[in-house]
Write a protein that holds these residues in place. Sequence first.
Motif, PDB file in Angstrom:
ATOM      1  N   LEU A  82       0.810  -1.225   0.000  1.00 16.27           N
ATOM      2  CA  LEU A  82       0.000   0.000   0.000  1.00 16.27           C
ATOM      3  C   LEU A  82       0.839   1.268   0.000  1.00 16.27           C
ATOM      4  O   LEU A  82       0.356   2.333  -0.351  1.00 16.27           O
ATOM      5  N   PHE A  83       2.124   1.154   0.375  1.00 13.71           N
ATOM      6  CA  PHE A  83       2.982   2.329   0.357  1.00 13.71           C
ATOM      7  C   PHE A  83       3.683   2.496  -0.986  1.00 13.71           C
ATOM      8  O   PHE A  83       4.551   3.340  -1.136  1.00 13.71           O
ATOM      9  N   LYS A 125      -1.904  -3.975  -3.386  1.00 14.33           N
ATOM     10  CA  LYS A 125      -2.615  -3.314  -4.476  1.00 14.33           C
ATOM     11  C   LYS A 125      -2.209  -3.979  -5.786  1.00 14.33           C
ATOM     12  O   LYS A 125      -1.023  -4.072  -6.100  1.00 14.33           O
ATOM     13  N   ILE A 126      -3.210  -4.441  -6.541  1.00 17.58           N
ATOM     14  CA  ILE A 126      -2.988  -4.997  -7.870  1.00 17.58           C
ATOM     15  C   ILE A 126      -3.440  -3.935  -8.863  1.00 17.58           C
ATOM     16  O   ILE A 126      -4.571  -3.465  -8.795  1.00 17.58           O
ATOM     17  N   ILE A 142      -7.080  -2.644  -7.643  1.00 19.20           N
ATOM     18  CA  ILE A 142      -7.908  -3.189  -6.574  1.00 19.20           C
ATOM     19  C   ILE A 142      -6.989  -3.521  -5.409  1.00 19.20           C
ATOM     20  O   ILE A 142      -5.763  -3.593  -5.566  1.00 19.20           O
ATOM     21  N   THR A 143      -7.572  -3.732  -4.251  1.00 20.52           N
ATOM     22  CA  THR A 143      -6.820  -4.075  -3.054  1.00 20.52           C
ATOM     23  C   THR A 143      -7.230  -5.461  -2.587  1.00 20.52           C
ATOM     24  O   THR A 143      -8.418  -5.780  -2.568  1.00 20.52           O
ATOM     25  N   ILE A 144      -6.236  -6.268  -2.215  1.00 19.77           N
ATOM     26  CA  ILE A 144      -6.511  -7.584  -1.651  1.00 19.77           C
ATOM     27  C   ILE A 144      -5.839  -7.693  -0.293  1.00 19.77           C
ATOM     28  O   ILE A 144      -4.907  -6.947   0.012  1.00 19.77           O
ATOM     29  N   ASN A 145      -6.322  -8.637   0.516  1.00 18.17           N
ATOM     30  CA  ASN A 145      -5.748  -8.899   1.840  1.00 18.17           C
ATOM     31  C   ASN A 145      -5.122 -10.285   1.842  1.00 18.17           C
ATOM     32  O   ASN A 145      -5.700 -11.223   1.313  1.00 18.17           O
ATOM     33  N   ILE A 146      -3.968 -10.384   2.463  1.00 24.10           N
ATOM     34  CA  ILE A 146      -3.343 -11.691   2.674  1.00 24.10           C
ATOM     35  C   ILE A 146      -3.222 -11.889   4.176  1.00 24.10           C
ATOM     36  O   ILE A 146      -2.634 -11.080   4.877  1.00 24.10           O
ATOM     37  N   TRP A 147      -3.812 -12.978   4.662  1.00 26.84           N
ATOM     38  CA  TRP A 147      -3.855 -13.281   6.097  1.00 26.84           C
ATOM     39  C   TRP A 147      -3.188 -14.619   6.361  1.00 26.84           C
ATOM     40  O   TRP A 147      -3.006 -15.416   5.459  1.00 26.84           O
TER      41      TRP A 147
END
Length: 148
Positions: A82-83, A125-126, A142-147
């Motif tokens: 994101l940065f 961010k992709i 788009i934004t995705i989350n990896i957990w």
Amino acid sequence: MLAKSLVIFISVGILSGFLFGFYLLDIKNTNQLVFVEGSSISIVTEKSDFKKGEEIKILLVNSGTTPIIYPDSSYGLKISGLFGIMMYSPNVSHVVTTLNPKEEAVFFWDQMKNDKAPVLEGLYKISSNGIDPSGNSVERSITINIWK
């Protein structure tokens, strides 16, 4: 008998919770593919939350009515934190590539950086960036989350 102020505070709390819920529902909208008139790119993933190490299928779709031109075979695909720190971009051949209306390109990301180190948990961010026939830049992310 309940005090007037208690009834008012409970009513305001219920109403604000209801409105905030609708606001969050709108933010979490996963409808990533919308066809429009003109130039447009859509980036589609199966979901927005992924487990660490899970392969991510990324679908780039020309969701407009004009072709999108890319300077190489990566279709302008970039994955960054994101940065803005670049994490991954596909290997490319320097051949001009065109994505015609309603055509799609599929990429798979194994959650590895370009240096083959695994990414950490977090938000990514992709993005894809191309050019329409008029020379205008067409970009989508788009934004995705990896957990864990």
